[in-house]
Design a protein around this motif. Sequence first.
Motif, short mmCIF file in Angstrom:
data_model
loop_
_atom_site.label_atom_id
_atom_site.label_comp_id
_atom_site.label_asym_id
_atom_site.label_seq_id
_atom_site.Cartn_x
_atom_site.Cartn_y
_atom_site.Cartn_z
N LEU A 107 52.75 32.17 23.72
CA LEU A 107 51.52 32.56 23.04
C LEU A 107 51.32 31.80 21.72
O LEU A 107 50.22 31.32 21.44
CB LEU A 107 51.51 34.07 22.79
N ALA A 108 52.40 31.68 20.93
CA ALA A 108 52.26 30.99 19.64
C ALA A 108 51.85 29.52 19.82
O ALA A 108 50.87 29.08 19.20
CB ALA A 108 53.56 31.11 18.85
N ILE B 288 48.43 27.69 18.58
CA ILE B 288 48.41 26.48 17.75
C ILE B 288 47.51 25.42 18.39
O ILE B 288 46.66 24.81 17.73
CB ILE B 288 49.85 25.93 17.57
N ILE B 289 47.68 25.26 19.70
CA ILE B 289 46.86 24.27 20.43
C ILE B 289 45.38 24.62 20.30
O ILE B 289 44.54 23.76 20.04
CB ILE B 289 47.26 24.24 21.94
N ILE C 195 44.23 23.75 16.83
CA ILE C 195 44.12 22.30 16.65
C ILE C 195 42.88 21.76 17.34
O ILE C 195 42.20 20.85 16.85
CB ILE C 195 45.39 21.58 17.15
N SER C 196 42.55 22.34 18.53
CA SER C 196 41.40 21.82 19.27
C SER C 196 40.09 22.09 18.54
O SER C 196 39.07 21.51 18.86
CB SER C 196 41.37 22.43 20.67
N LEU C 197 40.16 23.01 17.58
CA LEU C 197 38.92 23.40 16.91
C LEU C 197 38.78 22.83 15.50
O LEU C 197 37.97 23.29 14.72
CB LEU C 197 38.83 24.93 16.86
N VAL C 198 39.63 21.83 15.15
CA VAL C 198 39.51 21.24 13.79
C VAL C 198 39.19 19.75 13.91
O VAL C 198 39.15 19.19 15.02
CB VAL C 198 40.80 21.44 12.95
N ALA D 43 44.51 18.43 22.29
CA ALA D 43 44.60 19.88 22.46
C ALA D 43 43.52 20.37 23.42
O ALA D 43 43.77 21.20 24.30
CB ALA D 43 44.47 20.57 21.11
N ALA D 44 42.32 19.82 23.27
CA ALA D 44 41.21 20.23 24.14
C ALA D 44 41.49 19.82 25.58
O ALA D 44 41.23 20.59 26.53
CB ALA D 44 39.91 19.59 23.67
#
Lengths: 362, 279
Positions: B26-27, B31-32, B35-38, B254-255
């Motif tokens: 889950l952690a 994180i992924i 990261i995909s959203l920055v 990440a995406a």
Amino acid sequence: MDESSVELKNLSKQFGAHPVVRDVSLQIKRGEFFSLLGPSGCGKTTTLRLLAGFDNPSSGEIFINGSLANGAPPYARDVNLVFQSYALFPHMNVYQNVAFGLEMKKLSRSQIQPMLEEVLSLVRLTGLESRFPKQLSGGQQQRVALARALVTHPSVLLLDEPLGALDLKLRKEMQLELKKLQRKLNITFIYVTHDQEEALTMSDRIAVMDHGRVVQVGRPEEIYEQPATRFVADFIGETNFIEGKIVSCDPPWVKVDVQGIQMSALGIPPYEKSREVVIAIRPEKIWLQKEHSSSSENQFTGLIEELVYLGTDTRYLVRLSDELILTVRQQNLDHSAFRKGDRVYLGWPAPCAQVLHPETEA
Amino acid sequence: MEKQRERGQLALLLLPSTLWLGLFFLAPLGIILVISLVQRGGPVAWQLDGSAYVRLLDPLHLKIFLRSLTLAVLTTFVCLLVGYPLAYYIAQRPPRLRHLLHFFVLLPLWANSLVLTYAWMVLLRPEGFFDSLLHALGFAEPISLLYTPTAVVIGLVYWYLPFMVYPLYGSIEKFDFTLIEAAHDLGATRFQAFRKVLLPLTMPGVMAGSLLVFISALGTFVVPALLGGDKTLMWGNLIQQRFLSTPQDWPLGAALSLAMMLFMSVGIWFYFRVNRESA
């Protein structure tokens, strides 16, 4: 030749060095209910598998409807097998299971439908078409297996202990039902069983097998009344075996000395004097009386050692001498039966006792 | 009182698995997702931004996705074709021989898979084993399988065959072979008995094996990296490159990861639905 539905000639099968079926020759008539009877490991199931085509004989020939079947694959033989475990296809419902053989014959749905309705009503399964095997009782599964094997109208139906998994009451019902069905359809049934009562109830003829060989072939009453060997007499029903020596011979009667007691029995000559033989006599053929009977020659005295009450009849162990105890079965017709310790007279009509050849013992 | 204690014991028993899933599944997933959203840059700039998902829709990515899908399907199919007869064969052997055959099937899993893949490079390269063999057999044209989709499929089948064989073996071993005899007895040829009886009843094994191989093959990156070269990139290589090679783009990486996970989740959900219906 025309008459026989299945013929086996000197059929043998061995697995590795182990012979399972030895030199079996049989002729089974069209429309006959024929049983292969014997203890487990006697080769009866292997014989059936050779007939179905699952195994190939090591030597000998199989004729089905007069033509040689050796080497023909199971799907090319006009015989169907009802498996001991039923072997119903668990992913198919009753309809699909029963229709399987017809679909393999490339029949159309409209051809299949009436045949299926007919066979399902024959085995009383109408209305259960969409059930799956696991949703059926043991007896119903058994009927599906039967319907599946019968629907393609094979000329021979092979049955491998098909009633073995059912409880006693259902088994008795099914015995009669199977027999009726066989009469009605007039298909040759070859029935494998280790249950002598089942074989006697249903069969037209029985082949008794032991250690891969056929020991005796005959109608049920022949097998029971005139067992060919000690093995047959012992396997089918209960038998007293009495060992003695021949005193005299007056064909067909033989007088035998058993520890000083002389008995008459039926035997086939020639017998030489003082030769050792075995007399076989069924417990229910022996009569018991409190008083001496003046008319009977085969008459002895004994002491009731033990008795077992079995409902319809009572089983007595009667001591005739130090080393000779006979089992006697008497129907419980009245309450004035015998008690333990009673002195009794016993005997049998001479034709009921049979001298067995020692050399034909299994 | 009693109930409370039972509940406490249960919590204690579930603690290790909860910790494991939380820390290692889950952690990282969280994180992924973050990261995909920055924004990208250095390797990430902590600024909320959804543009990674726009970059995800690049036609090149679609092409690589379709290639990954094709290769994974092909791998699954070849594994099934090789694995089914193999599992059937093993299930039919006497028990002692079965153990030995199991050992051979598992053997490649015991060696370092990277080393084994290098070995395949040696076998497949020009003037390698297969090329020389074909040459000796009279094929004049030199062929090179290395750095082709064929090489990738060969490598993937080699890696994932045990994952196909075991579920299949499980279903075939449980199968009652009397049913095959019954089918033959009722007039079915060998092929008909297979298609009508054996295959439907071993379908759970086929489905489970195919799912395992397909999912694993779809997410792989070592085999295509070594045997496929630059021309046969798969989705896994794409993810790896966005994180480790220039031009770095962590949010896109990440995406890409999340897209793959979503696709696989749908596949697994579908598998369980089909399984539940047939049960």
